[in-house]
Write an enzyme that holds these catalytic residues in place. Sequence first.
Site, PDB file in Angstrom:
ATOM      1  CD  GLN A  34      -8.659 -17.183   3.417  1.00 22.17           C
ATOM      2  OE1 GLN A  34      -8.524 -17.113   2.211  1.00 22.17           O
ATOM      3  NE2 GLN A  34      -8.104 -18.153   4.137  1.00 22.17           N
ATOM      4  CG  HIS A  61      -5.200 -14.026   1.968  1.00 21.42           C
ATOM      5  ND1 HIS A  61      -5.830 -14.009   0.760  1.00 21.42           N
ATOM      6  CD2 HIS A  61      -3.937 -14.448   1.695  1.00 21.42           C
ATOM      7  CE1 HIS A  61      -4.998 -14.415  -0.202  1.00 21.42           C
ATOM      8  NE2 HIS A  61      -3.847 -14.682   0.343  1.00 21.42           N
ATOM      9  CG  PHE A 111      -1.729 -19.725   3.984  1.00 20.16           C
ATOM     10  CD1 PHE A 111      -1.549 -18.917   2.859  1.00 20.16           C
ATOM     11  CD2 PHE A 111      -2.844 -19.490   4.795  1.00 20.16           C
ATOM     12  CE1 PHE A 111      -2.459 -17.895   2.560  1.00 20.16           C
ATOM     13  CE2 PHE A 111      -3.755 -18.482   4.504  1.00 20.16           C
ATOM     14  CZ  PHE A 111      -3.561 -17.687   3.390  1.00 20.16           C
ATOM     15  CG  HIS A 114       2.705 -17.906  -0.392  1.00 19.91           C
ATOM     16  ND1 HIS A 114       3.228 -17.969  -1.658  1.00 19.91           N
ATOM     17  CD2 HIS A 114       1.721 -16.966  -0.441  1.00 19.91           C
ATOM     18  CE1 HIS A 114       2.582 -17.115  -2.442  1.00 19.91           C
ATOM     19  NE2 HIS A 114       1.667 -16.493  -1.733  1.00 19.91           N
ATOM     20  CD  GLU A 115      -0.040 -14.578   2.444  1.00 25.79           C
ATOM     21  OE1 GLU A 115      -0.035 -13.348   2.551  1.00 25.79           O
ATOM     22  OE2 GLU A 115      -0.441 -15.160   1.414  1.00 25.79           O
ATOM     23  CE  LYS A 118       2.510 -12.369  -4.018  1.00 27.23           C
ATOM     24  NZ  LYS A 118       1.419 -13.042  -4.744  1.00 27.23           N
ATOM     25  CG  HIS A 119       2.513 -10.378   0.908  1.00 30.76           C
ATOM     26  ND1 HIS A 119       2.225  -9.486  -0.088  1.00 30.76           N
ATOM     27  CD2 HIS A 119       1.827 -11.510   0.593  1.00 30.76           C
ATOM     28  CE1 HIS A 119       1.394 -10.036  -0.968  1.00 30.76           C
ATOM     29  NE2 HIS A 119       1.139 -11.275  -0.576  1.00 30.76           N
TER      30      HIS A 119
END
Length: 226
Positions: A34, A61, A111, A114-115, A118-119
């Site tokens: 990003q 990101h 952050f 979360h990454e 989630k991923h």
Amino acid sequence: MELKWSILINLLIVQYLSVVCVSEEFDFFYFVQQWPGAYCDTKQSCCYPKTGKPAADFGIHGLWPNYKDGSYPSNCDPDSVFDKSQLSELMSSLQKNWPSLSCPSSNGFRFWSHEWEKHGTCSESELDQIEYFEAALKLKEKVNLLEILKNAEIEPDDGFYSLDSIEEAITKAVGHAPGIECNKDSAGHSQLYQVYLCVDTSGSEIIECPVLPKRRCASDVQFAKF
Ligand code: 5GP
Ligand code: 5GP
């Protein structure tokens, strides 16, 4: 005797299903970077990390497992919670290359967590948590987007550049076409926000994208100052 066999078979089926569910397969990664100027100049605005304003450079990101048909898995393993103690050696590199710009101001852990959840948990068949963050950092080192664009005289000076020229500069330098995502600044101008590159399932080699993310940009887009 028959009952014992049926219990054993049922146990084997349950075990097989749990392995299949946890080690979810995927086809490739999107490596997404990003531009901080475009994250910060929107109506929503941004907050600098507690360590201060990040350098004027693209930031990571995420590294997102994806399927060839454009769909993607997410939150694959609730048992694999983010463990920040594993990242102590990568900390300064993460702070520099993967800063979090959302509000309220943070030190990045929210952050990154979360990454990962989630991923990252969807590529555990290939990379464990440390390997996942290392892979993203290595990819960032390998592809210096800002330098690639500067070499093509495309600079973050609030100027407008054709989307084609941005795509062409990156394609020439990387050898594969990127996906470009735009957002709008507070004045409504379409601007360069994120760059997607595709990466093989080992997380190390840039590949041609099996499917490009469908993101809309104007034909000329602003490259915001930061
Ligand atoms: P948005 O709706 O803002 O484009 O995306 C929100 C979030 O959904 C992203 O930050 C990312 O976590 C996930 N996401 C969106 N598009 C894709 C995609 O094409 N592939 C993957 N793997 N995740 C995506
Ligand atoms: P996604 O689901 O879109 O991959 O992740 C975006 C989530 O991470 C959102 O909840 C967003 O608020 C948070 N986040 C924290 N820092 C950043 C940042 O610097 N950029 C983006 N795009 N999202 C961030």
